[in-house]
Design a protein around this motif. Structure first.
Motif, PDB file in Angstrom:
ATOM      1  N   ILE A   1       0.839  -1.209   0.000  1.00 56.88           N
ATOM      2  CA  ILE A   1       0.000   0.000   0.000  1.00 56.88           C
ATOM      3  C   ILE A   1       0.868   1.250   0.000  1.00 56.88           C
ATOM      4  O   ILE A   1       0.624   2.196  -0.763  1.00 56.88           O
ATOM      5  N   VAL A   2       1.896   1.264   0.853  1.00 53.90           N
ATOM      6  CA  VAL A   2       2.792   2.418   0.924  1.00 53.90           C
ATOM      7  C   VAL A   2       3.542   2.605  -0.391  1.00 53.90           C
ATOM      8  O   VAL A   2       3.729   3.741  -0.861  1.00 53.90           O
ATOM      9  N   ALA A   3       3.960   1.500  -1.008  1.00 53.87           N
ATOM     10  CA  ALA A   3       4.682   1.588  -2.279  1.00 53.87           C
ATOM     11  C   ALA A   3       3.828   2.200  -3.378  1.00 53.87           C
ATOM     12  O   ALA A   3       4.353   2.830  -4.308  1.00 53.87           O
ATOM     13  N   GLU A   4       2.514   2.038  -3.288  1.00 49.76           N
ATOM     14  CA  GLU A   4       1.617   2.615  -4.278  1.00 49.76           C
ATOM     15  C   GLU A   4       1.354   4.095  -4.011  1.00 49.76           C
ATOM     16  O   GLU A   4       1.154   4.875  -4.953  1.00 49.76           O
ATOM     17  N   LYS A   5       1.346   4.489  -2.740  1.00 53.33           N
ATOM     18  CA  LYS A   5       1.002   5.860  -2.370  1.00 53.33           C
ATOM     19  C   LYS A   5       2.208   6.793  -2.325  1.00 53.33           C
ATOM     20  O   LYS A   5       2.088   7.984  -2.648  1.00 53.33           O
ATOM     21  N   ALA A   6       3.354   6.288  -1.910  1.00 54.52           N
ATOM     22  CA  ALA A   6       4.526   7.141  -1.692  1.00 54.52           C
ATOM     23  C   ALA A   6       4.990   7.890  -2.936  1.00 54.52           C
ATOM     24  O   ALA A   6       5.347   9.072  -2.833  1.00 54.52           O
TER      25      ALA A   6
ATOM     26  N   SER B   1       3.168  11.276  -3.378  1.00 55.12           N
ATOM     27  CA  SER B   1       3.593  12.284  -2.404  1.00 55.12           C
ATOM     28  C   SER B   1       5.011  12.764  -2.682  1.00 55.12           C
ATOM     29  O   SER B   1       5.318  13.952  -2.523  1.00 55.12           O
ATOM     30  N   MET B   2       5.885  11.860  -3.097  1.00 57.70           N
ATOM     31  CA  MET B   2       7.261  12.240  -3.380  1.00 57.70           C
ATOM     32  C   MET B   2       7.350  13.179  -4.575  1.00 57.70           C
ATOM     33  O   MET B   2       8.111  14.157  -4.555  1.00 57.70           O
ATOM     34  N   MET B   3       6.562  12.922  -5.615  1.00 56.83           N
ATOM     35  CA  MET B   3       6.571  13.800  -6.784  1.00 56.83           C
ATOM     36  C   MET B   3       6.054  15.187  -6.430  1.00 56.83           C
ATOM     37  O   MET B   3       6.674  16.201  -6.761  1.00 56.83           O
ATOM     38  N   MET B   4       4.930  15.234  -5.745  1.00 56.48           N
ATOM     39  CA  MET B   4       4.350  16.528  -5.378  1.00 56.48           C
ATOM     40  C   MET B   4       5.224  17.246  -4.355  1.00 56.48           C
ATOM     41  O   MET B   4       5.445  18.458  -4.454  1.00 56.48           O
ATOM     42  N   GLY B   5       5.733  16.515  -3.368  1.00 52.83           N
ATOM     43  CA  GLY B   5       6.598  17.125  -2.360  1.00 52.83           C
ATOM     44  C   GLY B   5       7.898  17.629  -2.947  1.00 52.83           C
ATOM     45  O   GLY B   5       8.399  18.679  -2.551  1.00 52.83           O
ATOM     46  N   GLY B   6       8.463  16.890  -3.899  1.00 49.72           N
ATOM     47  CA  GLY B   6       9.697  17.319  -4.554  1.00 49.72           C
ATOM     48  C   GLY B   6       9.506  18.619  -5.322  1.00 49.72           C
ATOM     49  O   GLY B   6      10.344  19.530  -5.255  1.00 49.72           O
ATOM     50  N   MET B   7       8.396  18.725  -6.047  1.00 49.07           N
ATOM     51  CA  MET B   7       8.110  19.960  -6.780  1.00 49.07           C
ATOM     52  C   MET B   7       7.877  21.120  -5.827  1.00 49.07           C
ATOM     53  O   MET B   7       8.347  22.243  -6.055  1.00 49.07           O
ATOM     54  N   ALA B   8       7.148  20.861  -4.731  1.00 49.28           N
ATOM     55  CA  ALA B   8       6.878  21.914  -3.752  1.00 49.28           C
ATOM     56  C   ALA B   8       8.166  22.402  -3.106  1.00 49.28           C
ATOM     57  O   ALA B   8       8.344  23.611  -2.876  1.00 49.28           O
TER      58      ALA B   8
ATOM     59  N   MET C   1       0.479   9.680   0.624  1.00 49.79           N
ATOM     60  CA  MET C   1       0.674   9.194   1.987  1.00 49.79           C
ATOM     61  C   MET C   1      -0.159   9.978   2.995  1.00 49.79           C
ATOM     62  O   MET C   1      -0.669   9.422   3.958  1.00 49.79           O
ATOM     63  N   GLY C   2      -0.270  11.296   2.804  1.00 49.19           N
ATOM     64  CA  GLY C   2      -1.031  12.107   3.745  1.00 49.19           C
ATOM     65  C   GLY C   2      -2.494  11.722   3.772  1.00 49.19           C
ATOM     66  O   GLY C   2      -3.100  11.542   4.838  1.00 49.19           O
TER      67      GLY C   2
ATOM     68  N   GLN D   1      -0.285   2.324  12.879  1.00 49.89           N
ATOM     69  CA  GLN D   1       0.983   2.177  13.582  1.00 49.89           C
ATOM     70  C   GLN D   1       2.148   2.063  12.600  1.00 49.89           C
ATOM     71  O   GLN D   1       3.253   2.562  12.884  1.00 49.89           O
ATOM     72  N   ALA D   2       1.921   1.489  11.431  1.00 55.04           N
ATOM     73  CA  ALA D   2       2.977   1.407  10.421  1.00 55.04           C
ATOM     74  C   ALA D   2       3.320   2.791   9.878  1.00 55.04           C
ATOM     75  O   ALA D   2       4.499   3.135   9.709  1.00 55.04           O
ATOM     76  N   LEU D   3       2.297   3.616   9.626  1.00 48.08           N
ATOM     77  CA  LEU D   3       2.541   4.961   9.101  1.00 48.08           C
ATOM     78  C   LEU D   3       3.198   5.857  10.146  1.00 48.08           C
ATOM     79  O   LEU D   3       4.046   6.692   9.812  1.00 48.08           O
ATOM     80  N   VAL D   4       2.820   5.690  11.406  1.00 45.14           N
ATOM     81  CA  VAL D   4       3.477   6.448  12.477  1.00 45.14           C
ATOM     82  C   VAL D   4       4.954   6.084  12.540  1.00 45.14           C
ATOM     83  O   VAL D   4       5.821   6.950  12.713  1.00 45.14           O
ATOM     84  N   LEU D   5       5.261   4.810  12.383  1.00 45.60           N
ATOM     85  CA  LEU D   5       6.650   4.362  12.372  1.00 45.60           C
ATOM     86  C   LEU D   5       7.412   5.018  11.220  1.00 45.60           C
ATOM     87  O   LEU D   5       8.528   5.513  11.396  1.00 45.60           O
ATOM     88  N   ILE D   6       6.800   5.056  10.050  1.00 51.43           N
ATOM     89  CA  ILE D   6       7.456   5.636   8.872  1.00 51.43           C
ATOM     90  C   ILE D   6       7.698   7.127   9.066  1.00 51.43           C
ATOM     91  O   ILE D   6       8.806   7.631   8.833  1.00 51.43           O
ATOM     92  N   TYR D   7       6.667   7.855   9.508  1.00 48.51           N
ATOM     93  CA  TYR D   7       6.809   9.299   9.676  1.00 48.51           C
ATOM     94  C   TYR D   7       7.804   9.629  10.793  1.00 48.51           C
ATOM     95  O   TYR D   7       8.576  10.596  10.681  1.00 48.51           O
ATOM     96  N   ALA D   8       7.784   8.870  11.874  1.00 44.87           N
ATOM     97  CA  ALA D   8       8.731   9.116  12.965  1.00 44.87           C
ATOM     98  C   ALA D   8      10.168   8.866  12.496  1.00 44.87           C
ATOM     99  O   ALA D   8      11.076   9.646  12.812  1.00 44.87           O
TER     100      ALA D   8
END
Length: 315
Positions: free
Chosen positions: A91-96, A99-106, A261-262, A278-285
């Motif tokens: 799921i994360v591999a599909e969503k990340a 977010s990475m493309m948009m975050g990189g441009m921002a 991801m957001g 809990q998996a997403l909290v681990l990733i963000y932390a």
């Protein structure tokens, strides 16, 4: 450098362990509905059997130990509600990537606009551009981000040719503009504010006054010395903002229905899919802690005068 990096890495791992342990323990206090897709149709025997299969009837230390064993093997578990029995890593591999493309441009927009803006404000301290820039920074810092996100969405979607927020599409470049700018505007003000402050502080130091007394042009002093030295403390915060921006903004992605991801974090919280939360909290932390670690090391690399092995060099 190696000794300091090892020490900071150990502290970072300890911090991450504490965060995940606390979150893991708190989630175990949540209702068990978050572990079953058809909870309302299940009887007590089925619920207890399901909890036993998930290992949720074991003592908390045993559950925590099993969780960390899974994490060390790259297994974050499976979704129980959001996408039943689908591995969270998938799921994360599909969503990340979204977010990475948009975050990189921002982030690129933030650096391209924020740094020149801060430098120009510092060079023209007290003049009209500095006053306008200061007003912009104060406005962005004082107003809650949710407010100007909504303002950007409200008026931006009225521009002819722009799609409605709910019509975000990966293949439509226009649908990227508003959420990307919304992500960038806070960092633009942040970089401009701190670069101006650091450059003004540097401008009052003795070496600048000496250079001016020797007849060095103000332009050369500002670009060759003041900007370079003022950028050093700002470097410390770039990795954190870079990594967090890449993972996307929770509110912006939800507001524009961006499948990143957001938006995923908001969705799984609403659905009470505890394993994904809990998996997403681990990733963000982990991302936040990694950003702080890289920032400290990068600051020493940019300015060799900084000694991170001394007590005053550590945070």
């Amino acid at each position: 450098m190696i000794r300091y990096s090892a020490k900071r890495l150990a502290r970072s791992m300890l911090t991450l362990f504490i965060i995940i342990t606390v979150v893991f323990s708190l989630l175990r206090l949540m209702p068990v509905e978050g572990y079953f897709q058809n909870y309302e149709k299940m009887n007590d025997a089925q619920i207890q059997n399901g909890l036993r299969q998930l290992g949720l009837l074991d003592p908390l230390p045993v559950q925590l130990m099993n969780f960390y064993k899974q994490v060390l093997h790259g297994d974050l578990g499976v979704s129980n509600i959001y996408r039943m029995n689908v591995p969270i890593t998938q799921i994360v591999a599909e969503k990340a990537p979204v977010s990475m493309m948009m975050g990189g441009m921002a982030l690129c927009i933030s650096l391209l606009l924020g740094l020149p803006m801060g430098a120009a404000m510092a060079r023209g301290k007290g003049k009209w551009f500095d006053k306008i820039g200061t007003g912009f920074v104060v406005l962005v810092q004082a107003v809650p981000s949710a407010v100007y996100y909504l303002v950007i969405q409200l008026y931006g979607t009225q521009i002819p040719g722009f799609p409605l927020p709910m019509l975000f599409r990966m293949d439509n470049p226009l649908s990227w503009i508003l959420p990307t700018f919304s992500l960038a505007i806070g960092n633009i003000a942040y970089y401009a504010m701190w670069l101006r402050r650091f450059m003004v502080d540097e401008s009052n130091k003795d070496y600048v006054m000496l250079a001016r007394a020797k007849g060095v042009s103000s332009k050369k002093i500002m670009s060759g010395h003041v900007f370079r030295n003022a950028f050093v403390p700002l470097v410390q915060y770039l990795p954190t903002s870079f990594l967090i921006t890449l993972m996307g903004s929770i509110y912006v992605e939800s507001l524009y229905s961006v499948p990143g991801m957001g938006g995923l974090l908001v969705d799984v919280i609403q659905r009470q899919d505890n394993t994904v939360v809990q998996a997403l909290v681990l990733i963000y932390a982990a991302i936040s802690i990694l950003g702080l670690l890289i920032g400290d090391i990068l600051m020493a690399v940019v300015d060799p005068r900084i000694s991170l092995n001394k007590k005053e060099g550590a945070r």
